[in-house]
Design a protein around this motif. Sequence first.
Motif, mmCIF file in Angstrom:
data_model
loop_
_atom_site.group_PDB
_atom_site.id
_atom_site.type_symbol
_atom_site.label_atom_id
_atom_site.label_comp_id
_atom_site.label_asym_id
_atom_site.label_seq_id
_atom_site.Cartn_x
_atom_site.Cartn_y
_atom_site.Cartn_z
ATOM 1 N N HIS A 1 0.485 5.426 22.626
ATOM 2 C CA HIS A 1 1.618 5.211 21.576
ATOM 3 C C HIS A 1 2.140 3.754 21.569
ATOM 4 O O HIS A 1 2.522 3.299 20.434
ATOM 5 N N GLU A 2 1.982 3.143 22.711
ATOM 6 C CA GLU A 2 2.317 1.841 22.622
ATOM 7 C C GLU A 2 1.415 0.742 21.674
ATOM 8 O O GLU A 2 1.662 0.090 21.412
ATOM 9 N N VAL A 3 0.004 1.607 21.715
ATOM 10 C CA VAL A 3 -0.871 0.506 20.722
ATOM 11 C C VAL A 3 -0.876 1.128 19.449
ATOM 12 O O VAL A 3 -0.814 0.126 18.407
ATOM 13 N N HIS A 4 -0.815 2.273 19.227
ATOM 14 C CA HIS A 4 -1.200 2.829 17.932
ATOM 15 C C HIS A 4 0.117 3.682 17.442
ATOM 16 O O HIS A 4 0.741 4.317 18.211
ATOM 17 N N PRO A 5 0.966 3.157 16.261
ATOM 18 C CA PRO A 5 2.129 3.806 15.804
ATOM 19 C C PRO A 5 1.975 5.142 15.213
ATOM 20 O O PRO A 5 2.187 5.421 14.056
ATOM 21 N N LEU A 6 1.423 6.091 15.996
ATOM 22 C CA LEU A 6 1.416 7.495 15.593
ATOM 23 C C LEU A 6 2.753 8.081 15.597
ATOM 24 O O LEU A 6 3.608 7.700 16.211
ATOM 25 N N ARG A 7 3.120 8.936 14.678
ATOM 26 C CA ARG A 7 4.329 9.610 14.597
ATOM 27 C C ARG A 7 4.495 10.433 16.140
ATOM 28 O O ARG A 7 3.391 10.946 16.502
ATOM 29 N N GLN A 8 5.476 10.606 16.530
ATOM 30 C CA GLN A 8 6.012 11.180 17.732
ATOM 31 C C GLN A 8 6.880 12.480 17.671
ATOM 32 O O GLN A 8 6.883 13.150 18.568
ATOM 33 N N THR B 1 8.203 15.744 0.814
ATOM 34 C CA THR B 1 9.411 16.108 -0.186
ATOM 35 C C THR B 1 10.212 14.817 -0.294
ATOM 36 O O THR B 1 10.549 13.716 0.458
ATOM 37 N N ALA B 2 10.954 14.792 -1.762
ATOM 38 C CA ALA B 2 11.585 13.605 -2.040
ATOM 39 C C ALA B 2 13.146 13.549 -1.348
ATOM 40 O O ALA B 2 13.714 12.598 -1.298
ATOM 41 N N THR B 3 13.397 14.583 -0.756
ATOM 42 C CA THR B 3 14.642 14.780 0.134
ATOM 43 C C THR B 3 14.323 15.459 1.326
ATOM 44 O O THR B 3 13.366 15.945 1.776
ATOM 45 N N GLY B 4 15.250 14.947 2.419
ATOM 46 C CA GLY B 4 14.921 15.375 3.559
ATOM 47 C C GLY B 4 15.774 14.635 4.757
ATOM 48 O O GLY B 4 16.367 13.545 4.267
ATOM 49 N N PRO B 5 15.607 14.569 6.051
ATOM 50 C CA PRO B 5 16.132 13.729 7.030
ATOM 51 C C PRO B 5 15.624 12.355 6.660
ATOM 52 O O PRO B 5 14.563 11.942 6.415
ATOM 53 N N GLY B 6 16.473 11.371 7.287
ATOM 54 C CA GLY B 6 16.066 9.884 7.100
ATOM 55 C C GLY B 6 14.915 9.750 8.258
ATOM 56 O O GLY B 6 14.656 10.600 8.984
ATOM 57 N N ALA B 7 14.557 8.574 8.453
ATOM 58 C CA ALA B 7 13.992 7.853 9.300
ATOM 59 C C ALA B 7 14.469 8.121 10.844
ATOM 60 O O ALA B 7 15.560 7.772 10.955
ATOM 61 N N CYS B 8 13.660 8.383 11.553
ATOM 62 C CA CYS B 8 13.939 8.482 13.214
ATOM 63 C C CYS B 8 14.099 7.039 13.836
ATOM 64 O O CYS B 8 13.866 5.819 13.158
ATOM 65 N N VAL B 9 14.809 6.875 15.129
ATOM 66 C CA VAL B 9 14.727 5.598 15.599
ATOM 67 C C VAL B 9 13.456 4.717 15.954
ATOM 68 O O VAL B 9 13.463 3.590 15.777
ATOM 69 N N LEU B 10 12.284 5.407 16.331
ATOM 70 C CA LEU B 10 11.211 5.002 16.184
ATOM 71 C C LEU B 10 10.642 4.072 14.845
ATOM 72 O O LEU B 10 10.135 3.141 15.070
ATOM 73 N N ALA B 11 11.026 4.850 14.138
ATOM 74 C CA ALA B 11 10.525 4.196 12.604
ATOM 75 C C ALA B 11 11.453 3.003 12.363
ATOM 76 O O ALA B 11 11.050 1.665 11.909
ATOM 77 N N GLU B 12 12.853 2.881 12.761
ATOM 78 C CA GLU B 12 13.608 1.931 12.859
ATOM 79 C C GLU B 12 13.275 0.493 13.699
ATOM 80 O O GLU B 12 13.574 -0.468 13.079
ATOM 81 N N ILE B 13 12.681 0.933 14.683
ATOM 82 C CA ILE B 13 12.159 -0.162 15.436
ATOM 83 C C ILE B 13 10.486 -0.574 15.434
ATOM 84 O O ILE B 13 10.122 -1.437 16.155
#
Length: 591
Positions: A359-366, A376-388
């Motif tokens: 995970h440190e090397v490859h930005p796979l979803r966790q 879908t066009a609606t749903g929860p927002g991005a997680c903290v990992l996406a923000e950083i």
Amino acid sequence: MPGSTSVQTSFEDLGQPLSEVTFVVVDLETTGGPPAGAGITEVGAVKVRGGQVLGEFQTLVRPDAAIPAFVQVLTGITNRMVASAPGVREVLPSFLEFAGFDRGAVLVAHNAPYDVSFLKAACELSERPWPRPRVVDTVVLARQLVDRDEAPDRKLGTLARLFGTATTPDHRALHDARATVDVLHALLSRVGNRGVHSLEDLSAFAATVVNPARRAKKHLAVGLPSAPGVYQFRDGAGRVLYVGTSVDVQRRVRSYFTASETRPRMTEMVRAATTVVPVVCATPLEARVRELRLIAEHAPPYNRRSKQPEKVSWVKLTAEAWPRLSIVRQVRDDTAAGAQYLGPFRSARTAELAVEALHEVHPLRQCTRRIPRTPTATGPGACVLAEIGRCGAPCLGPARGGQDAASYAEVVDAVRQSLRADASAALTHGQDRLRRLAAQERYEEAAAARDRLEAFLTTAERAQRRAPVAAAPELVAARRAEATPGWPGGGWEVVLIRYGRLAGTCLTPRGADPVPHIDALRATGEVVAPPGPGRPGLLVEETDVLLGWLEQPGVRLVSLEGADASPWACPVRGAGWARSRLRAAPVASPA
């Protein structure tokens, strides 16, 4: 007495003469901490047989933690002295090869539980099995052979003065090991006057309590073959209680009925056993493989390894629309759908470290939720990992600023390459991170990052080395046969492997043309279907045993089918390549 039966003891039943036993006298210097940290700072060992020194081993070891000041004063080993020394993971293989515990050598130490506990911890850190040698503790022998009027205590220095050893112990490993050799020989000269002439006698004499349940079952070893093979302890109902292997079945089974075997569970097993069933094998390799298969088939309650398939873990790259890494207990039949597995890991924690390194090397979803192929066009927002910046947020979809399928597929392909063939990305990222942390003097974080990368590379290296063997439809290899109790040696030991499974083995007579024997072995060998993921625990363990045999010096590759489809080679920039470079450039640490 009427109804009683007497059995005359043969010379073979007397056991292994002490003059023929190879003793490896070991002494360790440590940081003074608990064994779990394996804080070894120096290893010293002397190998002796028949009173003659066969070799010596000595090296400083770089511990993970600093050496306390009082320990430096005691041993004379400073942090500066060990700063450039190899770590315990580098030292352990050469020490075990020198010791030869897997070849029957006996470990000797003064206060042996202390040294053994650190060696076991080092094996665990290095993900190596503890070879379980027989152990002789000179402290225990001295308590029974040295009177209080001769010496006030049983310390090594006290005994060295009593027996006039050639080397004075001074808390340096090799010096203390040499002194212990002289103490051992002095004690053995005394124990001979008490009727102790074999290794089995010595183990029984040293034991504080000799369990009568073992001696009562000694007749179970009568008539067993003195040859390589597998033995099964069974109860009155025929249930397999325990499976073991030895180059000499009779000698090994006899040891269960002496005090040399002190494990409580073995005492309980011997008490329940009514028969011992031997299976003679052509070679020790065949015996090891048969042992693995019998353990997997019967799950004997007294074999610790019978529970191993339930404990190992695998890292899985899932076959979802948006793949992720997951830790699982078994391999399922979903590799055709795109799933990929790495393992087995001996513990879930080690698997977790490997996942963290990837995970440190490859930005796979966790995240673990299911993401539809078209978010879908609606749903929860991005997680903290996406923000950083640690995840491309495929859950949002391109319409909401998330990662599209094509770019995420590139990330997944990079992970596959790291698992299969190319670990350069993991190495480069890891080395850069280690250098940055070291430059900032964040040494504990650097050590943790190194452990994560090492956990991934170690298992990936084994998997990549194993792959050509497991993929080969047929492989024939041979080496000069060594003499064993059931074979004089001199011919060829021939091994037939199909898809990572032992399909047959034979020993050719001395001086005979091996080709007809090889042709007969190929014609009569077990038919093995291409491996599926059905029972990976057994297949992987057996393949690893065969791989270890193939990598021995002197083994010759006779024939190989399927090399065009699956090359007989490890990846050029695979995990083994990356691991060697990681170890060649250690991170600086405080002196």
